[in-house]
Design a protein around this motif. Structure first.
Motif, PDB file in Angstrom:
ATOM      1  N   SER A  15       9.222  -4.947   7.334  1.00  0.00           N
ATOM      2  CA  SER A  15       9.812  -3.665   6.912  1.00  0.00           C
ATOM      3  C   SER A  15       8.845  -2.895   6.015  1.00  0.00           C
ATOM      4  O   SER A  15       9.227  -2.324   5.013  1.00  0.00           O
ATOM      5  CB  SER A  15      11.146  -3.889   6.202  1.00  0.00           C
ATOM      6  OG  SER A  15      10.917  -4.477   4.933  1.00  0.00           O
ATOM      7  N   GLY A  16       7.561  -2.902   6.400  1.00  0.00           N
ATOM      8  CA  GLY A  16       6.606  -1.970   5.801  1.00  0.00           C
ATOM      9  C   GLY A  16       6.816  -0.603   6.455  1.00  0.00           C
ATOM     10  O   GLY A  16       7.783  -0.396   7.202  1.00  0.00           O
ATOM     11  N   PRO A  17       5.929   0.334   6.199  1.00  0.00           N
ATOM     12  CA  PRO A  17       6.094   1.672   6.776  1.00  0.00           C
ATOM     13  C   PRO A  17       6.170   1.657   8.304  1.00  0.00           C
ATOM     14  O   PRO A  17       6.948   2.403   8.905  1.00  0.00           O
ATOM     15  CB  PRO A  17       4.849   2.427   6.310  1.00  0.00           C
ATOM     16  CG  PRO A  17       4.153   1.566   5.325  1.00  0.00           C
ATOM     17  CD  PRO A  17       4.773   0.217   5.302  1.00  0.00           C
ATOM     18  N   THR A  18       5.381   0.782   8.939  1.00  0.00           N
ATOM     19  CA  THR A  18       5.367   0.756  10.416  1.00  0.00           C
ATOM     20  C   THR A  18       6.700   0.269  10.960  1.00  0.00           C
ATOM     21  O   THR A  18       7.314   0.907  11.830  1.00  0.00           O
ATOM     22  CB  THR A  18       4.234  -0.162  10.918  1.00  0.00           C
ATOM     23  OG1 THR A  18       3.011   0.219  10.289  1.00  0.00           O
ATOM     24  CG2 THR A  18       4.088  -0.080  12.423  1.00  0.00           C
ATOM     25  N   LEU A  36      13.566  -7.702  10.305  1.00  0.00           N
ATOM     26  CA  LEU A  36      13.422  -8.899   9.463  1.00  0.00           C
ATOM     27  C   LEU A  36      12.323  -8.673   8.436  1.00  0.00           C
ATOM     28  O   LEU A  36      11.284  -8.095   8.764  1.00  0.00           O
ATOM     29  CB  LEU A  36      12.987 -10.092  10.325  1.00  0.00           C
ATOM     30  CG  LEU A  36      13.820 -10.416  11.558  1.00  0.00           C
ATOM     31  CD1 LEU A  36      13.108 -11.495  12.386  1.00  0.00           C
ATOM     32  CD2 LEU A  36      15.208 -10.898  11.141  1.00  0.00           C
ATOM     33  N   LEU A  49      -1.437   5.655  -0.985  1.00  0.00           N
ATOM     34  CA  LEU A  49      -1.024   6.720  -1.912  1.00  0.00           C
ATOM     35  C   LEU A  49      -0.921   8.087  -1.246  1.00  0.00           C
ATOM     36  O   LEU A  49      -0.787   9.090  -1.943  1.00  0.00           O
ATOM     37  CB  LEU A  49      -2.050   6.833  -3.056  1.00  0.00           C
ATOM     38  CG  LEU A  49      -2.122   5.685  -4.066  1.00  0.00           C
ATOM     39  CD1 LEU A  49      -3.143   6.001  -5.136  1.00  0.00           C
ATOM     40  CD2 LEU A  49      -0.753   5.436  -4.699  1.00  0.00           C
ATOM     41  N   ASN A  50      -1.043   8.137   0.064  1.00  0.00           N
ATOM     42  CA  ASN A  50      -1.122   9.480   0.664  1.00  0.00           C
ATOM     43  C   ASN A  50      -0.498   9.540   2.060  1.00  0.00           C
ATOM     44  O   ASN A  50      -0.411   8.540   2.757  1.00  0.00           O
ATOM     45  CB  ASN A  50      -2.581   9.894   0.813  1.00  0.00           C
ATOM     46  CG  ASN A  50      -3.283   9.087   1.892  1.00  0.00           C
ATOM     47  OD1 ASN A  50      -3.040   7.889   2.037  1.00  0.00           O
ATOM     48  ND2 ASN A  50      -4.116   9.732   2.657  1.00  0.00           N
ATOM     49  N   ASP A 159       4.217  -6.979  11.126  1.00  0.00           N
ATOM     50  CA  ASP A 159       4.230  -7.900   9.992  1.00  0.00           C
ATOM     51  C   ASP A 159       2.885  -7.987   9.276  1.00  0.00           C
ATOM     52  O   ASP A 159       2.565  -9.023   8.685  1.00  0.00           O
ATOM     53  CB  ASP A 159       4.736  -9.289  10.425  1.00  0.00           C
ATOM     54  CG  ASP A 159       4.056  -9.835  11.665  1.00  0.00           C
ATOM     55  OD1 ASP A 159       3.418  -9.052  12.389  1.00  0.00           O
ATOM     56  OD2 ASP A 159       4.148 -11.044  11.911  1.00  0.00           O
ATOM     57  N   PHE A 271      -9.043  -6.395  -2.264  1.00  0.00           N
ATOM     58  CA  PHE A 271      -9.108  -6.085  -0.835  1.00  0.00           C
ATOM     59  C   PHE A 271     -10.565  -6.041  -0.406  1.00  0.00           C
ATOM     60  O   PHE A 271     -11.461  -6.020  -1.261  1.00  0.00           O
ATOM     61  CB  PHE A 271      -8.366  -4.773  -0.511  1.00  0.00           C
ATOM     62  CG  PHE A 271      -8.944  -3.532  -1.155  1.00  0.00           C
ATOM     63  CD1 PHE A 271      -8.670  -3.219  -2.475  1.00  0.00           C
ATOM     64  CD2 PHE A 271      -9.756  -2.674  -0.430  1.00  0.00           C
ATOM     65  CE1 PHE A 271      -9.194  -2.075  -3.068  1.00  0.00           C
ATOM     66  CE2 PHE A 271     -10.272  -1.520  -1.009  1.00  0.00           C
ATOM     67  CZ  PHE A 271      -9.990  -1.224  -2.342  1.00  0.00           C
ATOM     68  N   ALA A 289       2.117  -3.574  16.112  1.00  0.00           N
ATOM     69  CA  ALA A 289       1.921  -2.211  15.599  1.00  0.00           C
ATOM     70  C   ALA A 289       1.514  -2.279  14.125  1.00  0.00           C
ATOM     71  O   ALA A 289       1.832  -3.241  13.415  1.00  0.00           O
ATOM     72  CB  ALA A 289       3.210  -1.393  15.750  1.00  0.00           C
TER      73      ALA A 289
HETATM   74  C1  LIG Z   1      -5.958  -1.338  -1.715  1.00  0.00           C
HETATM   75  C2  LIG Z   1      -5.383  -0.633  -0.533  1.00  0.00           C
HETATM   76  C3  LIG Z   1      -5.222   0.737  -0.575  1.00  0.00           C
HETATM   77  C4  LIG Z   1      -4.708   1.405   0.524  1.00  0.00           C
HETATM   78  N1  LIG Z   1      -4.594   2.757   0.474  1.00  0.00           N
HETATM   79  C5  LIG Z   1      -4.163   3.419   1.550  1.00  0.00           C
HETATM   80  C6  LIG Z   1      -4.022   4.833   1.515  1.00  0.00           C
HETATM   81  O1  LIG Z   1      -4.286   5.477   0.501  1.00  0.00           O
HETATM   82  N2  LIG Z   1      -3.567   5.452   2.636  1.00  0.00           N
HETATM   83  C7  LIG Z   1      -3.218   4.771   3.754  1.00  0.00           C
HETATM   84  O2  LIG Z   1      -2.806   5.389   4.740  1.00  0.00           O
HETATM   85  N3  LIG Z   1      -3.314   3.429   3.805  1.00  0.00           N
HETATM   86  C8  LIG Z   1      -3.774   2.730   2.741  1.00  0.00           C
HETATM   87  N4  LIG Z   1      -3.843   1.382   2.779  1.00  0.00           N
HETATM   88  C9  LIG Z   1      -3.377   0.662   3.985  1.00  0.00           C
HETATM   89  C10 LIG Z   1      -1.844   0.543   4.025  1.00  0.00           C
HETATM   90  O3  LIG Z   1      -1.354   0.023   2.809  1.00  0.00           O
HETATM   91  C11 LIG Z   1      -1.442  -0.356   5.190  1.00  0.00           C
HETATM   92  O4  LIG Z   1      -2.107   0.107   6.340  1.00  0.00           O
HETATM   93  C12 LIG Z   1       0.078  -0.369   5.404  1.00  0.00           C
HETATM   94  O5  LIG Z   1       0.722  -1.119   4.403  1.00  0.00           O
HETATM   95  C13 LIG Z   1       0.421  -0.973   6.763  1.00  0.00           C
HETATM   96  O6  LIG Z   1       1.797  -0.968   6.918  1.00  0.00           O
HETATM   97  P1  LIG Z   1       2.513  -2.044   7.869  1.00  0.00           P
HETATM   98  O7  LIG Z   1       3.952  -1.695   7.843  1.00  0.00           O
HETATM   99  O8  LIG Z   1       1.806  -2.087   9.171  1.00  0.00           O
HETATM  100  O9  LIG Z   1       2.258  -3.453   7.170  1.00  0.00           O
HETATM  101  P2  LIG Z   1       2.691  -3.963   5.729  1.00  0.00           P
HETATM  102  O10 LIG Z   1       2.818  -2.834   4.793  1.00  0.00           O
HETATM  103  O11 LIG Z   1       1.729  -5.061   5.396  1.00  0.00           O
HETATM  104  O12 LIG Z   1       4.142  -4.569   5.935  1.00  0.00           O
HETATM  105  C14 LIG Z   1       4.334  -5.798   6.585  1.00  0.00           C
HETATM  106  C15 LIG Z   1       5.710  -6.336   6.232  1.00  0.00           C
HETATM  107  O13 LIG Z   1       5.947  -7.498   7.033  1.00  0.00           O
HETATM  108  C16 LIG Z   1       6.558  -8.498   6.234  1.00  0.00           C
HETATM  109  N5  LIG Z   1       6.240  -9.797   6.870  1.00  0.00           N
HETATM  110  C17 LIG Z   1       5.042 -10.389   6.986  1.00  0.00           C
HETATM  111  N6  LIG Z   1       5.146 -11.538   7.668  1.00  0.00           N
HETATM  112  C18 LIG Z   1       6.456 -11.688   7.988  1.00  0.00           C
HETATM  113  C19 LIG Z   1       7.201 -12.675   8.700  1.00  0.00           C
HETATM  114  N7  LIG Z   1       6.610 -13.759   9.238  1.00  0.00           N
HETATM  115  N8  LIG Z   1       8.531 -12.516   8.826  1.00  0.00           N
HETATM  116  C20 LIG Z   1       9.155 -11.420   8.309  1.00  0.00           C
HETATM  117  N9  LIG Z   1       8.496 -10.461   7.618  1.00  0.00           N
HETATM  118  C21 LIG Z   1       7.170 -10.587   7.475  1.00  0.00           C
HETATM  119  C22 LIG Z   1       5.939  -8.300   4.855  1.00  0.00           C
HETATM  120  O14 LIG Z   1       6.759  -8.852   3.841  1.00  0.00           O
HETATM  121  C23 LIG Z   1       5.840  -6.777   4.782  1.00  0.00           C
HETATM  122  O15 LIG Z   1       7.002  -6.202   4.217  1.00  0.00           O
HETATM  123  C24 LIG Z   1      -4.352   0.684   1.690  1.00  0.00           C
HETATM  124  C25 LIG Z   1      -4.507  -0.697   1.727  1.00  0.00           C
HETATM  125  C26 LIG Z   1      -5.025  -1.361   0.629  1.00  0.00           C
HETATM  126  C27 LIG Z   1      -5.192  -2.843   0.689  1.00  0.00           C
END
Ligand SMILES: Cc1cc2nc3c(=O)[nH]c(=O)nc-3n(C[C@H](O)[C@H](O)[C@H](O)COP(=O)(O)OP(=O)(O)OC[C@H]3O[C@@H](n4cnc5c(N)ncnc54)[C@H](O)[C@@H]3O)c2cc1C
Length: 497
Positions: A15-18, A36, A49-50, A159, A271, A289
């Motif tokens: 439940s990240g942004p994606t 989940l 942050l953006n 995830d 990172f 994704a």
């Molecule tokens: C230092 C830093 C700065 C950043 N700054 C920027 C920025 O300024 N702009 C930008 O666009 N991007 C930035 N990013 C990238 C951005 O944060 C990520 O690309 C973004 O979080 C991806 O989202 P997501 O939903 O794909 O994954 P995530 O945010 O990683 O979410 C994944 C989710 O899955 C859950 N999960 C994992 N494994 C399991 C499992 N087995 N079962 C159930 N749940 C699970 C986790 O708890 C989490 O909630 C930055 C990254 C870093 C490290």
């Protein structure tokens, strides 16, 4: 022991942004979805942050921009490419800026919208395994109360970079290991000199500082004296060791002098520039994704944006597939369209970073890029690439410069913008021709066809994700090409009673 069985259409892992954006898209289409997340509660921490201009547009297409903005700290008038300012002036967009918003705010707004649609995130639910066959997907989920089995038609791994879904699928994740090590720290500053501003016009004003020890800068975080410190140096720390106050202090002193001191550290994390991309975004009933599909250095602020846009591309296709109305091959276009977009982001983040000990040749190349980025056409090119505004999918059909590109928001009548037509996540036909309307009528459940007295562009059929999939070929008065496009993207029209 398996405690409970749940059935749904799609399991979204993460439940990240994606994951939240995807779940919203599926729920909007009336698809059953279970989300989940292994965390018992939202962390509240913000890596990103953006929002890039294209992500602002994407949210606007669903009426989500204003709800998201409630958690924003302001706007930045420009973006950057490796610290070089980028302007969006050359792009036709209503959002020629970056929204300065902590990732936690984006997640909160998306989760609130999801709850309005009747879907709650299942927290403390960790996906530990799954199997798939012709009949569906069966996921095993660990909870504090025991194991749960969830069955669905499809499963999407959102995830994150260490994706369990990707690893269990056995999909290759080729790329390069870390060579650059960095940290972020959200810190309260003590004795902040006036040279550290509390408001930024643009993020590149803040992050381009260099010393002989490292580079980075401070971004104000909307609370008195709270700043995000980003710092990259030649040091190769152990990633498992937490960032120390000493490390933060010495980075701060290297960039801003010895006067400023570190107060409370709210959050810090390491990172790197490890850069990898899943070789396949789909294996039968399981898809990837966001960070689960691609990881890269956060140069230019693109990762969250890329993930939200993956979800926007996938959501309507997966909904059509689950509801049995997708034309053959539609779901596979998710990989064919989004893999090249991801690969390009990986490439541009590599181009934005300097190795810890750059060679004279590398430095010369970077100076050259700095000069080139000042040329308006080059600046427009880089801004289009980093913002996602220049995405151009290779769609079938008679070639036209608009085909595959995003539809800019059009003011149809005073104060009435085309973006609002996309709120129900249907395709949109904008035309001045009643014949086009008649042709599209059988697809009315999927296509919002609108007759407009005058249009600044030719007639367009635009997919629910905002990309134009048809415009009339020049000198072709027949509706055949529209009919072909409707079949290509939306399949056989539903039969009428
Ligand atoms: C230092 C830093 C700065 C950043 N700054 C920027 C920025 O300024 N702009 C930008 O666009 N991007 C930035 N990013 C990238 C951005 O944060 C990520 O690309 C973004 O979080 C991806 O989202 P997501 O939903 O794909 O994954 P995530 O945010 O990683 O979410 C994944 C989710 O899955 C859950 N999960 C994992 N494994 C399991 C499992 N087995 N079962 C159930 N749940 C699970 C986790 O708890 C989490 O909630 C930055 C990254 C870093 C490290």
């Amino acid at each position: 022991m398996v405690m409970e069985l749940r059935k749904t259409d799609v399991i979204v892992v993460g439940s990240g942004p994606t994951g939240l954006m995807l779940a919203n898209e599926l729920a909007l289409a009336g698809v059953g979805v279970v989300v989940l997340d292994r965390l018992a509660e939202r962390s509240g921490q913000s890596k990103a942050l953006n929002l890039q201009p294209r992500t602002a547009e994407v949210f606007d297409l669903r009426g989500l921009l204003e709800p998201v903005r409630r958690y924003a700290l302001g706007n930045w008038g420009s973006g950057h490419f490796g610290g070089r300012p980028l302007t969006y002036e050359g792009w036709e967009t209503r959002h020629p800026y970056q929204v300065h918003i902590p990732q936690a705010g984006v997640e909160r707004a998306l989760e609130e919208r999801l709850a309005e649609q009747g879907v709650q995130v299942s927290r403390g639910h960790e996906l530990v395994g799954f199997t798939q066959d012709d009949a569906g997907v069966r996921a095993t989920v660990r909870t504090a109360a025991g194991e749960l089995r969830v069955e669905a038609e499809y499963l999407v791994g959102c995830d994150g970079g260490r994706s369990t879904v990707r690893k269990q699928l056995g999909v290759e994740f080729p790329g390069t290991d870390a060579s650059l090590f960095a940290f972020v720290a959200d810190v309260f500053l003590v004795n902040r000199p006036a040279t550290i501003p509390t408001r930024l016009r643009s993020v590149h004003d803040a992050i381009g500082r260099r010393s002989d020890k490292g580079s980075g800068g401070l971004i104000p975080m909307g609370e008195p004296d709270l700043f995000r410190l980003i710092y990259t140096s030649a040091a190769r720390p152990d990633r498992t060791v937490p960032v120390s106050v000493d490390e933060i202090t010495s980075a701060l002193h290297a960039l801003y002098g010895n006067e400023v001191e570190v107060g409370e550290v709210r959050w810090a994390s390491r990172f790197t520039n490890a850069t990898r991309q899943a070789a396949q975004y789909r294996v039968d009933r399981v898809l990837l994704a966001g960070d689960a599909a691609h990881i890269h250095f956060p140069a230019g602020g693109q990762g969250l944006n890329l993930g939200v846009q993956d979800a926007m591309n996938l959501g309507w296709k997966l909904a059509a597939q689950v509801q049995g109305r997708a034309p053959d091959g539609l779901l596979d276009t998710y990989h064919t369209e989004r893999h090249p977009v991801g690969a390009r982001v990986l490439d541009n983040t590599r181009a934005q970073t300097l190795p810890p000990q750059p060679s004279p040749e590398t430095l010369a190349m970077h100076r050259l890029i700095t000069d080139l980025a000042k040329l308006p056409e080059a600046n427009r090119h880089l801004a289009g690439m980093v913002s996602g505004l220049d995405i151009h999918y290779p769609f079938p059909g008679p070639p036209h410069p608009l085909l595959g590109r995003r539809l800019p928001d059009i003011e149809l009548t005073p104060g009435n913008w085309s973006s609002t037509l996309f709120h129900p996540a249907k395709a949109v036909l904008l035309t001045t021709s009643p014949d086009h309307l008649k042709t599209a009528a059988p697809w009315s459940p999927q296509v919002n066809a609108t007759l407009i007295p005058t249009l600044p562009t030719p007639a367009t059929l635009t997919r629910p994700d905002g990309h134009i999939c048809w415009t009339p070929p020049p000198n072709d008065p027949t509706p055949d090409s529209l009919l072909t496009a409707l079949h290509t993207w939306f399949g056989t029209p539903p039969s009428r009673p």
